[in-house]
Design a protein around this motif. Structure first.
Motif, PDB file in Angstrom:
ATOM      1  N   UNK A 272       0.826  -1.201   0.000  1.00 55.06           N
ATOM      2  CA  UNK A 272       0.000   0.000   0.000  1.00 55.06           C
ATOM      3  C   UNK A 272       0.865   1.258   0.000  1.00 55.06           C
ATOM      4  N   UNK A 273       1.964   1.217   0.764  1.00 49.45           N
ATOM      5  CA  UNK A 273       2.840   2.381   0.858  1.00 49.45           C
ATOM      6  C   UNK A 273       3.688   2.569  -0.396  1.00 49.45           C
ATOM      7  N   UNK A 274       4.055   1.450  -1.025  1.00 45.60           N
ATOM      8  CA  UNK A 274       4.919   1.505  -2.214  1.00 45.60           C
ATOM      9  C   UNK A 274       4.266   0.690  -3.330  1.00 45.60           C
ATOM     10  N   UNK A 275       3.293   1.253  -4.025  1.00 46.85           N
ATOM     11  CA  UNK A 275       2.616   0.505  -5.098  1.00 46.85           C
ATOM     12  C   UNK A 275       3.545   0.120  -6.248  1.00 46.85           C
ATOM     13  N   UNK A 276       4.703   0.764  -6.352  1.00 43.13           N
ATOM     14  CA  UNK A 276       5.680   0.427  -7.396  1.00 43.13           C
ATOM     15  C   UNK A 276       6.463  -0.846  -7.064  1.00 43.13           C
ATOM     16  N   UNK A 277       6.183  -1.425  -5.926  1.00 43.52           N
ATOM     17  CA  UNK A 277       6.947  -2.551  -5.400  1.00 43.52           C
ATOM     18  C   UNK A 277       6.767  -3.825  -6.232  1.00 43.52           C
ATOM     19  N   UNK A 278       7.898  -4.509  -6.486  1.00 40.84           N
ATOM     20  CA  UNK A 278       7.919  -5.800  -7.170  1.00 40.84           C
ATOM     21  C   UNK A 278       8.702  -6.771  -6.294  1.00 40.84           C
ATOM     22  N   UNK A 279       8.217  -8.001  -6.166  1.00 44.39           N
ATOM     23  CA  UNK A 279       8.919  -9.018  -5.386  1.00 44.39           C
ATOM     24  C   UNK A 279       8.949 -10.333  -6.152  1.00 44.39           C
ATOM     25  N   UNK A 280       9.950 -11.160  -5.850  1.00 44.10           N
ATOM     26  CA  UNK A 280       9.990 -12.505  -6.404  1.00 44.10           C
ATOM     27  C   UNK A 280       9.173 -13.393  -5.473  1.00 44.10           C
TER      28      UNK A 280
END
Length: 357
Positions: A272-280
């Motif tokens: 929610x805080x970092x919508x640009x976030x990508x994770x494996x």
């Protein structure tokens, strides 16, 4: 020191007795007496023959103007395996840590670390003369070193260290998995990023500053035990998110890859805080194939190829990413960076350990 989270078979046993566990301790993953494993006799006890040696982690004593070499444990790091999910558990964890310290006194000849691996003797690396640790292989069937890189600390940053570190390459199938993820989700390839890799590590000699990196920000955000063990220099999730947004704007990036051991509730808040976030995020099949260790390598490999990287203070996970980026030829300014605690007065950034060929 691994206390075996939710793995009863790995629990420490001082002699034939096991510490009584409270329900709270079970919830914290310290001991679990709900499932009693088969008694495991240590070959180094009265019931068997010596099997192996275990050397305790080298401790780095901090003084004014000094930094611990990456990988050295700070005093009091005994409980690094314990994971509090809430800050209110801190006092209880410290109490448990004290109990564990008492257990160590009775470990020799009795402790079952992992199935089939027991302690005959344990040595503190600080008290062993230089070179002695290596000579143990002559007199014993095997030697287990908690952190093998401690043997190199006297030569940290020198040619011998870097030759050893460069030879410790990640397994190819894990690198391939990371590369495929970069290509699919981060528009990152070795050609575009100028991060060409040579399978022969002896030929992997790249001029500093030649690597560009993929069009994304790489982040290692350590949580769990660091929340209480390094509470002064670990940011809150809101603080970390604020820093991430600032870096995205500065470097004109629109995606951030985050490697973190945060619990599920924290992951949801980060999204929610970092919508640009990508994770494996592996499938069950991938998790079964790669295991936790392989997952960590994939995260490190992806972070190592980012345009800009920021890690966590005194984390060996971040240190390994620093080294990998140094090997790949990144500008040190894009590598040796860390998050700061919100109340930290002097936020000293990681030291640049320049590669030596």
């Amino acid at each position: 020191m691994n206390v075996g989270h939710s793995k009863p078979a790995y629990a420490y046993r001082p002699g034939e007795d096991r510490l009584e566990s409270s329900p709270v301790e079970r919830d914290l993953g310290f001991l679990d007496d709900r499932v009693e494993p088969e008694p495991a006799a240590c070959p180094g006890s009265q019931k068997g023959q010596p099997y192996t040696e275990v050397h305790q982690t080298q401790h780095c004593q901090l003084g004014e103007g000094r930094q611990c070499p990456p990988g050295a444990a700070s005093p009091g790091a005994l409980g690094a395996g314990w994971v509090p999910e809430y800050e209110k558990d801190i006092e209880l964890l410290e109490s448990i840590q004290s109990r564990a310290a008492e257990m160590v006194k009775d470990l020799e000849g009795n402790a079952v670390l992992y199935p089939g691996i027991c302690i005959k003797k344990h040595h503190n690396v600080n008290s062993v003369p230089k070179g002695t640790a290596l000579s143990f292989t002559i007199f014993n069937r095997s030697v287990m070193l908690d952190r093998a890189e401690n043997l190199l600390h006297d030569h940290y940053g020198g040619k011998d260290y870097w030759n050893t570190r460069r030879s410790m390459v990640f397994a190819k199938h894990l690198r391939v998995a990371g590369d495929e993820f970069r290509n699919k989700h981060l528009q990152s390839t070795d050609e575009a990023d100028r991060t060409h890799y040579n399978e022969d590590w002896t030929q992997m000699k790249v001029k500093m500053g030649t690597a560009l990196g993929g069009p994304y920000l790489g982040v290692h955000l350590r949580r769990k035990d660091f929340i209480w063990g390094h509470r002064e220099d670990v940011p809150s999730l809101h603080g970390a998110a604020k820093k991430i947004h600032s870096l995205l704007k500065t470097h004109k990036l629109d995606r951030v890859f985050i490697a973190t051991d945060a619990v599920e509730d924290e992951i949801e808040l980060l999204k929610k805080l970092v919508p640009e976030m990508v994770r494996f995020e592996p499938t069950w099949e991938e998790l079964e194939l790669y295991k936790d260790g392989g997952m960590a390598v994939i995260d490190q490999w992806i972070c190592a190829h980012a345009r800009y990287f920021i890690g966590t203070s005194v984390s060996t996970f971040s240190f390994r990413i620093h080294e990998e980026r140094e090997i790949l030829g990144f500008d040190p300014k894009t590598t040796y960076n860390r998050f700061c605690g919100e109340k930290e007065k002097n936020c000293e950034q990681p030291t640049h350990w320049k590669i030596v060929y």
